[in-house]
Design a protein around this motif. Structure first.
Motif: not given
Length: 412
Positions: A76, A60, A236-237, A65, A68, A232-233
């Motif tokens: 998150p 971050i 994938q989140y 992210s 990652d 935000m993500y």
């Protein structure tokens, strides 16, 4: 030491504050020891998950992210909370988790006072969390379970205060952070049933104003935080933080009774195996949630549900034990258990864990094929947990000790 009595040197507030300071100091000593151990020994003190959290925060900080970082499968916002690990000091997270431990202990104290316990009894029960070696070890090694402890206890505390909207907000937040508190939804919802709806099974599920506030609070916080994470993500989140945990199959050795079955079945792709393991778990969760859904019994419903959820889960690690050890101090005053029986049950539970650790150690550190002994020890540990739970359920009473004494005198 007297609490709140005439002539006592300290009042109850001062006493709990002193112990909270001592509890944090003990954790600080362990954190310092852990830092030294990590630098001087090949057997590290810090939990692997803590490095995962810190690496996610580093991603971050670099503009990326948290997902990652491979194997980061949490909300998150946990990585955001631990950004001071990058900017201030790497032990910030451990200090924060230790602080949350102390908040949890204070909340246990406050919940028990609201439940009608004496200040001395509430204080002693709060020590079961504050000075628990397992709790201290988990937090100072860098596990984030203390955050969940505070969220769950705030949910229960707000229910005690009849602030149902706030209770829902904390419940939804806890479900966002980790999915398992969703099992508490049934007893919490049914505990708000009015006397007019107690007569029939189906009428207990009818909505009321109080129930709707709880539901709305839960939905607002869960979908609000989850929506922010998705914005935000992206997918994938959702994949890492939610879908992974639902379909997760951990074939590494763990306390679960299903461990060996999943291990040997990994190469055969048995259809429906993962779903089948949820069957007994779900049935028992619903039964216990309904059985102990009266307002007074809600903490015991949450405790028994958590024991069942952990015991029957596909993956069981030592950190999971904190999920029900958190609620144990709140239900202890309502258990009619002698000291001898309490010690016996505790020793059986600890012995079952220790006996599992021996073959696990041989496999992990000496590469000895001990899968079958681990599986057999897992069965023994499962039976131990079920036996202890049955003993506690049979010992549970809705009456407090002073109420039991009054009831016995009245019946004479």
């Amino acid at each position: 030491m007297g609490l709140g009595t005439r002539g006592s040197r300290f009042g109850s507030t001062e006493v709990i504050q002193i112990h909270l300071f001592l509890g944090f100091l003990v954790r600080l000593i362990f954190i310092v020891y852990g830092e030294h151990r990590d630098k001087t020994s090949t057997l590290k003190y810090t939990d692997v998950d803590y490095h995962v959290f810190t690496d996610a925060s580093r991603e971050i900080a670099a503009g990326g992210s948290p997902f990652d970082r491979h194997t980061y499968r949490y909300t998150p916002f946990l990585a955001w909370m631990l950004l001071p690990n990058i900017y201030i000091h790497s032990t910030f997270g451990k200090l924060m988790f230790s602080f949350f431990d102390c908040i949890a202990s204070r909340l246990i104290y406050e919940v028990l006072l609201r439940d009608g316990q004496s200040k001395l009894a509430a204080l002693k029960c709060s020590f079961m969390w504050l000075y628990n070696p397992l709790v201290i070890g988990v937090s100072t090694r860098g596990s984030a379970e203390a955050i969940m402890a505070v969220l769950v206890l705030f949910t229960l505390y707000m229910m005690k205060l009849r602030l149902n909207l706030l209770a829902g907000l904390f419940l939804g937040t806890s479900i966002h952070f980790k999915l398992y508190p969703i099992i508490y939804s049934l007893p919490l919802y049914l505990s708000l049933t009015s006397d007019l709806h107690q007569d029939y099974f189906w009428t207990r599920f009818l909505p009321t104003y109080s129930k709707m506030k709880l539901v709305m609070g839960t939905l607002i916080s869960f979908f609000g935080l989850t929506g922010m994470g998705f914005a935000m993500y992206g997918e994938q989140y959702i994949e890492e933080a939610f879908l992974y945990h639902i379909s997760r199959t951990d074939t590494r050795h763990n306390f679960s009774i299903y461990f060996y079955l999943l291990y040997i079945g990994a190469d055969f792709h048995i259809p429906g195996l993962n779903v089948a393991t949820f069957g007994p778990q779900i049935i028992l969760l619903l039964a216990l949630g309904y059985k102990f859904s009266n307002r007074v019994d809600v903490p015991f419903a949450m405790f028994t549900q958590t024991v069942v959820f952990v015991t029957f889960n596909k993956v069981v690690t030592s950190q999971y034990f904190l999920w029900y050890l958190l609620l144990l101090p709140i239900v202890v005053p309502r258990l009619r258990v002698t000291w001898q029986k309490a010690v016996l049950l505790s020793m059986l539970w600890i012995a079952a864990q220790v006996s599992w650790l021996l073959p696990a150690y041989l496999l992990e550190f000496h590469s000895i094929n001990a899968f079958v002994p681990i599986w057999l020890e897992g069965i023994a540990f499962f039976c131990c947990n079920v036996g202890v739970l049955m003993a506690l359920i049979s010992s549970y009473t809705t009456l407090l000790p002073n109420q039991q004494h009054h009831s016995s005198r009245k019946n004479r």
